[in-house]
Design an enzyme around this catalytic site. Structure first.
Site, PDB file in Angstrom:
ATOM      1  N   TYR A 208       2.550 -10.087   2.946  1.00  0.00           N
ATOM      2  CA  TYR A 208       2.416  -9.420   4.390  1.00  0.00           C
ATOM      3  C   TYR A 208       1.213  -8.340   3.993  1.00  0.00           C
ATOM      4  O   TYR A 208       1.428  -7.792   3.161  1.00  0.00           O
ATOM      5  CB  TYR A 208       3.892  -8.757   4.472  1.00  0.00           C
TER       6      TYR A 208
ATOM      7  N   SER B 106       3.877  -9.468  -0.711  1.00  0.00           N
ATOM      8  CA  SER B 106       3.137  -8.492  -0.198  1.00  0.00           C
ATOM      9  C   SER B 106       1.592  -8.274  -0.767  1.00  0.00           C
ATOM     10  O   SER B 106       1.178  -8.862  -1.614  1.00  0.00           O
ATOM     11  CB  SER B 106       3.746  -6.959  -0.777  1.00  0.00           C
TER      12      SER B 106
ATOM     13  N   LYS C 200       7.201  -7.588  -6.984  1.00  0.00           N
ATOM     14  CA  LYS C 200       6.756  -8.573  -5.980  1.00  0.00           C
ATOM     15  C   LYS C 200       5.757  -9.460  -6.728  1.00  0.00           C
ATOM     16  O   LYS C 200       6.083 -10.854  -6.624  1.00  0.00           O
ATOM     17  CB  LYS C 200       5.707  -8.085  -4.815  1.00  0.00           C
TER      18      LYS C 200
ATOM     19  N   TYR D 117       7.438  -1.029  -7.417  1.00  0.00           N
ATOM     20  CA  TYR D 117       7.773  -2.093  -6.481  1.00  0.00           C
ATOM     21  C   TYR D 117       6.770  -3.143  -6.398  1.00  0.00           C
ATOM     22  O   TYR D 117       7.172  -4.309  -6.183  1.00  0.00           O
ATOM     23  CB  TYR D 117       7.588  -1.284  -5.032  1.00  0.00           C
TER      24      TYR D 117
HETATM   25  P1  NAD Z   1      14.181  -3.338   4.894  1.00  0.00           P
HETATM   26  O1  NAD Z   1      14.672  -2.253   3.912  1.00  0.00           O
HETATM   27  O2  NAD Z   1      14.390  -2.898   6.325  1.00  0.00           O
HETATM   28  O3  NAD Z   1      14.977  -4.776   4.669  1.00  0.00           O
HETATM   29  C1  NAD Z   1      15.301  -5.033   3.532  1.00  0.00           C
HETATM   30  C2  NAD Z   1      16.831  -5.565   3.626  1.00  0.00           C
HETATM   31  O4  NAD Z   1      17.471  -5.909   2.274  1.00  0.00           O
HETATM   32  C3  NAD Z   1      17.740  -4.193   4.032  1.00  0.00           C
HETATM   33  O5  NAD Z   1      18.634  -4.573   5.132  1.00  0.00           O
HETATM   34  C4  NAD Z   1      18.860  -3.926   2.857  1.00  0.00           C
HETATM   35  O6  NAD Z   1      20.008  -3.331   3.152  1.00  0.00           O
HETATM   36  C5  NAD Z   1      18.485  -5.227   2.131  1.00  0.00           C
HETATM   37  N1  NAD Z   1      19.192  -5.237   0.786  1.00  0.00           N
HETATM   38  C6  NAD Z   1      18.297  -4.711  -0.167  1.00  0.00           C
HETATM   39  N2  NAD Z   1      18.705  -5.030  -1.578  1.00  0.00           N
HETATM   40  C7  NAD Z   1      19.639  -5.763  -1.236  1.00  0.00           C
HETATM   41  C8  NAD Z   1      20.731  -6.369  -2.125  1.00  0.00           C
HETATM   42  N3  NAD Z   1      20.767  -6.175  -3.572  1.00  0.00           N
HETATM   43  N4  NAD Z   1      21.722  -7.156  -1.663  1.00  0.00           N
HETATM   44  C9  NAD Z   1      21.752  -7.484  -0.237  1.00  0.00           C
HETATM   45  N5  NAD Z   1      20.824  -6.929   0.680  1.00  0.00           N
HETATM   46  C10 NAD Z   1      19.892  -5.923   0.138  1.00  0.00           C
HETATM   47  O7  NAD Z   1      12.714  -3.819   4.537  1.00  0.00           O
HETATM   48  P2  NAD Z   1      11.598  -4.730   5.300  1.00  0.00           P
HETATM   49  O8  NAD Z   1      10.364  -3.744   5.710  1.00  0.00           O
HETATM   50  O9  NAD Z   1      12.306  -5.347   6.372  1.00  0.00           O
HETATM   51  O10 NAD Z   1      11.124  -5.681   4.220  1.00  0.00           O
HETATM   52  C11 NAD Z   1      11.752  -6.896   4.067  1.00  0.00           C
HETATM   53  C12 NAD Z   1      11.094  -7.466   2.634  1.00  0.00           C
HETATM   54  O11 NAD Z   1       9.664  -7.727   2.987  1.00  0.00           O
HETATM   55  C13 NAD Z   1      11.274  -6.430   1.710  1.00  0.00           C
HETATM   56  O12 NAD Z   1      11.406  -7.737   0.393  1.00  0.00           O
HETATM   57  C14 NAD Z   1      10.015  -6.000   1.282  1.00  0.00           C
HETATM   58  O13 NAD Z   1       9.924  -5.585  -0.008  1.00  0.00           O
HETATM   59  C15 NAD Z   1       9.006  -6.923   1.866  1.00  0.00           C
HETATM   60  N6  NAD Z   1       7.946  -6.399   2.396  1.00  0.00           N
HETATM   61  C16 NAD Z   1       7.694  -5.290   3.285  1.00  0.00           C
HETATM   62  C17 NAD Z   1       6.500  -4.715   4.022  1.00  0.00           C
HETATM   63  C18 NAD Z   1       6.619  -3.488   4.853  1.00  0.00           C
HETATM   64  O14 NAD Z   1       5.659  -2.841   4.970  1.00  0.00           O
HETATM   65  N7  NAD Z   1       7.678  -3.580   5.807  1.00  0.00           N
HETATM   66  C19 NAD Z   1       5.588  -5.163   3.454  1.00  0.00           C
HETATM   67  C20 NAD Z   1       5.275  -5.998   2.381  1.00  0.00           C
HETATM   68  C21 NAD Z   1       6.518  -6.872   1.827  1.00  0.00           C
HETATM   69  N1  UFG Z   2      -0.918   7.149   5.723  1.00  0.00           N
HETATM   70  C1  UFG Z   2      -1.317   8.518   6.070  1.00  0.00           C
HETATM   71  N2  UFG Z   2      -0.268   9.278   6.396  1.00  0.00           N
HETATM   72  C2  UFG Z   2       0.945   9.002   6.170  1.00  0.00           C
HETATM   73  C3  UFG Z   2       1.486   7.559   5.820  1.00  0.00           C
HETATM   74  C4  UFG Z   2       0.356   6.754   5.475  1.00  0.00           C
HETATM   75  O1  UFG Z   2      -2.470   8.758   6.205  1.00  0.00           O
HETATM   76  O2  UFG Z   2       1.989   9.804   6.310  1.00  0.00           O
HETATM   77  C5  UFG Z   2      -1.965   6.248   5.302  1.00  0.00           C
HETATM   78  C6  UFG Z   2      -2.356   5.650   3.847  1.00  0.00           C
HETATM   79  O3  UFG Z   2      -3.011   6.590   2.945  1.00  0.00           O
HETATM   80  C7  UFG Z   2      -2.864   4.331   4.224  1.00  0.00           C
HETATM   81  C8  UFG Z   2      -2.385   3.937   5.534  1.00  0.00           C
HETATM   82  O4  UFG Z   2      -1.861   4.768   6.014  1.00  0.00           O
HETATM   83  O5  UFG Z   2      -4.422   4.425   4.226  1.00  0.00           O
HETATM   84  C9  UFG Z   2      -1.237   3.081   5.415  1.00  0.00           C
HETATM   85  O6  UFG Z   2      -0.132   3.364   4.858  1.00  0.00           O
HETATM   86  P1  UFG Z   2       1.369   2.910   4.663  1.00  0.00           P
HETATM   87  O7  UFG Z   2       2.211   3.721   3.633  1.00  0.00           O
HETATM   88  O8  UFG Z   2       1.779   2.573   5.933  1.00  0.00           O
HETATM   89  O9  UFG Z   2       1.146   1.418   3.846  1.00  0.00           O
HETATM   90  P2  UFG Z   2       0.446   1.012   2.595  1.00  0.00           P
HETATM   91  O10 UFG Z   2      -0.733   0.202   2.774  1.00  0.00           O
HETATM   92  O11 UFG Z   2       0.375   1.967   1.821  1.00  0.00           O
HETATM   93  O12 UFG Z   2       1.476   0.131   2.044  1.00  0.00           O
HETATM   94  C10 UFG Z   2       2.358  -0.937   2.785  1.00  0.00           C
HETATM   95  C11 UFG Z   2       3.897  -1.149   2.330  1.00  0.00           C
HETATM   96  C12 UFG Z   2       3.670  -1.498   1.039  1.00  0.00           C
HETATM   97  C13 UFG Z   2       3.087  -2.690   1.047  1.00  0.00           C
HETATM   98  C14 UFG Z   2       1.624  -2.567   1.231  1.00  0.00           C
HETATM   99  C15 UFG Z   2       0.642  -3.822   1.164  1.00  0.00           C
HETATM  100  O13 UFG Z   2       4.571   0.225   2.404  1.00  0.00           O
HETATM  101  O14 UFG Z   2       5.056  -2.043   0.771  1.00  0.00           O
HETATM  102  O15 UFG Z   2       1.700  -2.079   2.472  1.00  0.00           O
HETATM  103  O16 UFG Z   2       1.371  -4.872   1.960  1.00  0.00           O
HETATM  104  F1  UFG Z   2       3.065  -3.241  -0.615  1.00  0.00           F
END
Ligand code: NAD
Ligand code: UFG
Length: 338
Positions: free
Chosen positions: A177, A124, A153, A149
């Site tokens: 990401y 991330s 990572k 969290y």
């Molecule tokens: P998500 O929660 O939709 O998908 C994660 C999946 O992993 C889920 O289906 C969950 O059931 C499964 N899972 C969790 N723990 C598990 C375990 N112990 N065993 C088996 N399955 C398990 O999340 P996502 O948004 O698809 O994110 C995927 C990955 O990308 C995650 O590692 C997340 O931290 C990372 N990531 C997501 C974002 C974001 O904004 N969505 C940003 C940066 C990184």
């Molecule tokens: N925000 C609002 N209102 C809301 C939610 C968010 O104003 O209800 C704002 C936040 O303050 C921020 C922006 O929208 O400025 C994006 O917020 P998100 O919560 O959507 O995303 P973040 O950038 O805080 O975090 C996301 C993922 C994390 C990841 C991070 C960097 O949730 O898991 O991006 O990749 F680590």
């Protein structure tokens, strides 16, 4: 030979399964459905017209993982499985460290035992913390992290680097990401948060759908052009495609390399709201509230390494992200339970 996709039923995982299957790759999916539903995988099959093996299995279940590797020829792993709610991780850190870190160590141990040393890992942009220079490159030092969290990572990245130091035949892509939003353009798969969304895009979607009343905008006094937070929003399908490119790359190389997956453009919260309003044809009511603890003012990627080394660039616009997010929301008002 197959690619194991952990967490393949989740938001990014399900979109990646579709891209993998459409590219003719053999996949095996595992998930414990902690934060996802079997219906997502049914729709992946429906969208692609292809079948794949699925194991309901927990990352922490060594025997379960061994079974997957025994019953399939796994040549590489795309590792999505993990817990991702930033706020919750502050409340229950041990749960996050155990699931994400111990889970990844368990997976790596089984991979090593079966001689499978190729991994694409979901990292991330959070590992950069509050980056001093924007756009942020992979060379930037890791920043100070404000929650467990994010620390999972960052620590997993270090664990994977140590693994490579101990055994140079590993090959790992650390995909950092930025902010994935949007959905598959079919409107059949998308993000389906269990509770009130933490992230902005699903929150806006639920306000647009009338499920939530008003969007809280966390601060308009940041040092950004309009005072609201700036992020690099990336279409989840572009992100999914990045995994295929990273997989091709690690199959031919060894080492541990980080790649930013972002568009390179920063958009403010107000710009995102405006794009979403255009996409859904409605006003999104919002109110400015105080800053959310742990938030930074701005971050966006320099994605040029991914372009040069992987041959990947994000192609889809903010407008398209919002249109696809809205199609998913309006066609599935209750997510996969619709
Ligand atoms: P998500 O929660 O939709 O998908 C994660 C999946 O992993 C889920 O289906 C969950 O059931 C499964 N899972 C969790 N723990 C598990 C375990 N112990 N065993 C088996 N399955 C398990 O999340 P996502 O948004 O698809 O994110 C995927 C990955 O990308 C995650 O590692 C997340 O931290 C990372 N990531 C997501 C974002 C974001 O904004 N969505 C940003 C940066 C990184
Ligand atoms: N925000 C609002 N209102 C809301 C939610 C968010 O104003 O209800 C704002 C936040 O303050 C921020 C922006 O929208 O400025 C994006 O917020 P998100 O919560 O959507 O995303 P973040 O950038 O805080 O975090 C996301 C993922 C994390 C990841 C991070 C960097 O949730 O898991 O991006 O990749 F680590």
């Amino acid at each position: 030979m197959s690619i194991l996709i952990t967490g393949g039923a989740g938001y990014i995982g399900s979109h990646t399964c579709v891209e993998m299957l459409n590219a003719g790759k053999e996949i095996v999916v595992m998930d414990n459905f902690y934060n996802s539903k079997p219906e997502a995988l049914r729709r992946v099959k429906e969208l692609t017209g292809k079948d794949f093996k699925f194991y309901e299995c927990d990352l922490l279940d060594t025997e379960g993982l061994i079974r997957i590797f025994k019953e399939n020829k796994i040549e590489g792993v795309i590792h999505f499985a993990g817990l991702k709610a930033v706020g919750e991780s502050v409340q229950v850190p041990l749960k996050y460290y155990n699931n994400n870190i111990t889970g990844t160590i368990t997976l790596c141990q089984v991979m090593e035992d079966f001689g499978c040393k190729k991994m694409v890992f979901s990292s991330s942009a959070t590992v950069y913390g509050n980056a001093a220079v924007l756009p942020v490159t992979e060379e930037a030092p890791k920043g100070e992290l404000t929650n467990p969290y994010g620390r999972t990572k960052s620590m997993i990245e270090e664990i994977l680097k140590d693994l490579y130091i101990s055994d140079n035949s590993w090959s790992v892509a650390l995909l950092r990401y930025f902010n994935p939003i949007g959905a598959h353009e079919s409107g059949r798969i998308g993000e389906d948060p269990n509770d009130i969304p933490n992230n902005i895009c699903p929150y806006i979607s639920q306000v647009a759908a009338g499920k939530l009343e008003i969007l809280p905008v966390y601060g308009n006094d940041y040092d950004t052009p309009d005072g609201t937070g700036v992020r690099d929003y990336i279409h989840v399908v572009d992100l999914a495609k990045g995994h295929l490119k990273a997989l091709d790359y690690i199959m031919k190389t060894t080492g541990v390399e980080a790649f930013n997956l972002g568009t390179g453009k920063g958009n403010s919260v107000l710009e995102l709201i405006a794009a979403y309003e255009k996409a859904c044809g409605k006003k999104i009511p919002y109110k400015i509230v105080g800053r959310r603890p742990g938030d930074i003012a701005a971050i966006y990627a320099d994605p040029s390494k991914a372009e040069q080394v992987l041959g990947w660039t994000a192609e889809l616009s903010l407008e398209k992200m919002c249109e696809d997010a809205w199609r998913w929301q309006s066609n599935n008002p209750n997510g996969y339970d619709s």
